[in-house]
Design an enzyme around this catalytic site. Structure first.
Site, PDB file in Angstrom:
ATOM      1  N   HIS A   1       0.830  -1.214   0.000  1.00 52.28           N
ATOM      2  CA  HIS A   1       0.000   0.000   0.000  1.00 52.28           C
ATOM      3  C   HIS A   1       0.865   1.265   0.000  1.00 52.28           C
ATOM      4  O   HIS A   1       0.573   2.235   0.703  1.00 52.28           O
ATOM      5  CB  HIS A   1      -0.945   0.034   1.204  1.00 52.28           C
ATOM      6  CG  HIS A   1      -1.969  -1.051   1.216  1.00 52.28           C
ATOM      7  ND1 HIS A   1      -3.269  -0.864   0.808  1.00 52.28           N
ATOM      8  CD2 HIS A   1      -1.896  -2.362   1.581  1.00 52.28           C
ATOM      9  CE1 HIS A   1      -3.946  -1.994   0.938  1.00 52.28           C
ATOM     10  NE2 HIS A   1      -3.135  -2.930   1.397  1.00 52.28           N
TER      11      HIS A   1
ATOM     12  N   ASN B   1     -10.325  -2.398   2.996  1.00 48.43           N
ATOM     13  CA  ASN B   1     -10.110  -2.332   1.554  1.00 48.43           C
ATOM     14  C   ASN B   1     -11.409  -1.952   0.866  1.00 48.43           C
ATOM     15  O   ASN B   1     -12.460  -1.820   1.517  1.00 48.43           O
ATOM     16  CB  ASN B   1      -9.639  -3.699   1.030  1.00 48.43           C
ATOM     17  CG  ASN B   1      -8.151  -3.940   1.278  1.00 48.43           C
ATOM     18  OD1 ASN B   1      -7.365  -3.000   1.392  1.00 48.43           O
ATOM     19  ND2 ASN B   1      -7.771  -5.205   1.336  1.00 48.43           N
TER      20      ASN B   1
END
Ligand code: NDP
Ligand code: HEM
Length: 499
Positions: free
Chosen positions: A55, A128
């Site tokens: 990420h 997410n």
């Protein structure tokens, strides 16, 4: 120049010349005593910190959660205390695999990490844009991530590694189907849902526990790029998400999401055909309907990206009174992993950085270490350990979570044994219309280009178990040599779902 502030060194000494180095003679060489030059070069060398191991590429903004429905019978978390209550928050969206300079419009799962600055501490919901995940045991997370990152020899990403791992890990089928569906490539952070994904728990003043899942549904609608469109976008700009989010907020177009929870009574465990703590499964809405909670709005851009977004540290271990964990093994792994990552990436006192600092009083006995720049003397220099007789902060049992019922023998249980990895991806596949299925097949075929046939065959074997039409569609797309043609330009074949 009277109205301009005077440039100084970091030690505060006014600078007389910021254009020319100190040299011996007009041509040099330069003198070691030019501490201003040395300070400047040394600072530049230290401007980068390690990027997030996953990420790394992200976009973020600040806003509020406003409560619109009373759920206080399930939880005593202050954030849900009454209708109309507002809590400040930060959201950082991200892609998973790409490095910090990666293009935004790449097919990938998107991170949806929220930090709620509640009056009883920071609550981080690090989710997410998908309700499920690729693996269900944290022991497999580093292996999975290895397949998404660069190959050690070629230094390129390896479709072979990805499909080898996925085809050997059928629990990934649900998330793989989402990733290669339209929702695997949203056009910007505003146009996707967010999910807490894991099962957490709520507890109330009566000491009752409920299992809970969190959902954030976009008010902007779902909008996606096809593979072909994304190639065009990336050729034009690598920063399409930053432009969409930052630009939108600057123009006063504030994105919003409706927040919902699903609530499961504590005693329902064992009564559902799926393990409610398995991160590769959803709770069908028919079983556990969505309950409205509130609205999230983003309405302020950060003033400094590095200070407020790059230095933001989210951790699933940051929970507050009224919210608890669950036996979800992945969640358990993450409770360790994030704070450990932050101590490495940002340093011991990362939670004292302004973006991470709670908006409530903080009293702890952690002491020194690098960058201990904040006040932490508990109000009395003699109270630097606990218990003490000098009025230092003490525990309060009203914040103690009710006991969690668990049982069983310690063992490495086979997480694949008796687990149905096919029914929920099948339910999703049957939600898609013909055109969506056709794009799914072509996206999968495009991603499988160059992968050895035995691995492709193994993966298609799994699609077969979801639905023979799923396997046939991917086979046909592979035979067509599907790649980056625009799936929207081609007529989808008729599709008959299996019974
Ligand atoms: P429902 O018909 O009640 O809900 C379907 C869900 O699927 C909606 O939440 C919808 O989101 C979402 N959805 C639609 N298209 C996609 C896509 N391409 N990728 C991911 N999600 C999509 O069904 P059930 O609750 O019975 O679940 C059926 C299947 O829907 C599940 O097996 C799962 O794959 C998927 N799903 C279920 C969720 C859940 O929490 N139950 C959450 C998300 C997906 P939206 O309403 O925003 O359009
Ligand atoms: C980031 C580990 C699973 C969502 C990270 C980071 C680590 C990590 C180390 C970098 C943190 C940092 O440097 O700031 C893990 C492990 C997992 C796991 C060990 C499984 C055992 C998941 C799951 C989700 C998720 C299941 C979502 C449901 C995120 C997000 C970020 C992130 C959104 C970025 C947070 C931010 O914006 O700063 N993960 N992860 N991860 N992870 Fe995970």
């Amino acid at each position: 120049m009277a109205d301009r502030t005077t440039l100084t060194t970091t030690a505060g000494a006014p600078v007389g010349d910021n254009q020319n180095s100190l040299s011996a003679g007009r041509h040099g060489p330069l003198l070691l005593q030019d501490y201003q030059l040395i300070e400047k070069l040394a600072h530049q060398n230290r401007e980068r910190i390690p990027e997030r191991v996953v990420h790394a590429k992200g976009w973020g903004a600040f806003g509020q959660l406003t409560i619109t429905n009373d759920i206080s019978r399930y939880t005593n978390a202050r954030v849900f205390a009454q209708v109309g209550k507002k809590t400040d928050l930060l959201i950082r969206f991200s892609t998973v695999a790409g490095e910090q300079g990666a293009a935004d419009a790449e097919r990938d799962v998107r991170g949806f990490a929220i930090k709620f600055y509640t009056e009883e501490g920071n609550w981080d919901l690090v989710g997410n844009n998908t309700p499920v995940f690729f693996v269900r045991d944290p022991l497999k997370f580093p292996d999975f991530i290895r397949t998404q990152k660069r190959h050690p020899r070629t230094n390129m990403r390896s479709p072979t590694a990805m499909w080898d791992f996925w085809s050997l890990s059928p629990e990934s089928l649900h998330q793989v189907t989402i990733l290669f569906s339209d929702r695997g490539l949203p056009i910007g952070p505003q146009f996707m849902n967010g999910y807490g994904s894991h099962t957490y728990s709520f507890w109330n003043d009566a000491g009752e526990r409920y299992w809970v899942k969190f959902h954030f549904k976009t008010q902007q609608g779902h909008r996606h790029y096809t593979n072909e469109e994304s190639v065009g976008v990336i050729g034009h700009t690598r920063e399409s998400y930053q432009e969409a989010l930052f630009g939108g907020i600057e123009r006063g177009e504030y994105p919003r999401w409706n927040m919902f929870v699903q609530i499961m009574p504590e005693t329902d465990v064992g009564k559902t055909p799926y393990d409610p703590f398995d991160l590769t499964k959803v709770w069908p809405h028919g079983d556990y309907p969505l309950i409205e909670v509130g609205v999230v709005e983003l309405n302020r851009n950060p003033d400094n990206y590095f200070a407020e977004i790059e230095q933001a540290a989210f951790s699933p271990s940051n929970i507050v009174r009224g919210i608890g964990f669950s036996p979800d093994k992945m969640l358990q792994g993450r409770i360790f992993s994030y704070a450990d990552a932050h101590r490495h990436r940002l340093g011991t006192h990362y939670e004292a950085l302004p973006v991470n600092a709670p908006r409530c009083p903080v009293h702890h006995y952690h002491k020194d270490g690098a960058m201990r720049f904040f006040r932490n003397d508990t109000g009395n220099p003699d109270a630097y350990y606990e218990p003490n007789s000098f009025g230092g902060p003490v525990e309060d049992r009203k914040f103690l979570e009710p006991p969690l019922r668990i049982s069983g023998e310690a063992m490495r249980y086979d997480h694949r044994e008796g687990n149905d990895d096919y029914s929920q991806p099948r339910a999703l596949f049957h939600l898609f219309d013909d055109a969506q299925r056709y794009r799914l097949f072509r996206n999968l075929a495009a991603a499988m280009q160059g992968v050895p046939q035995h691995i492709v065959d193994r993966q298609i074997g799994h699609f077969e178990k979801i639905d023979p039409a799923y396997a046939a569609g991917v086979r046909a797309a592979l035979a067509e040599g599907s790649g980056f043609e625009d799936a929207r330009d081609t007529q989808p074949p008729a599709f008959e779902p299996a019974e």
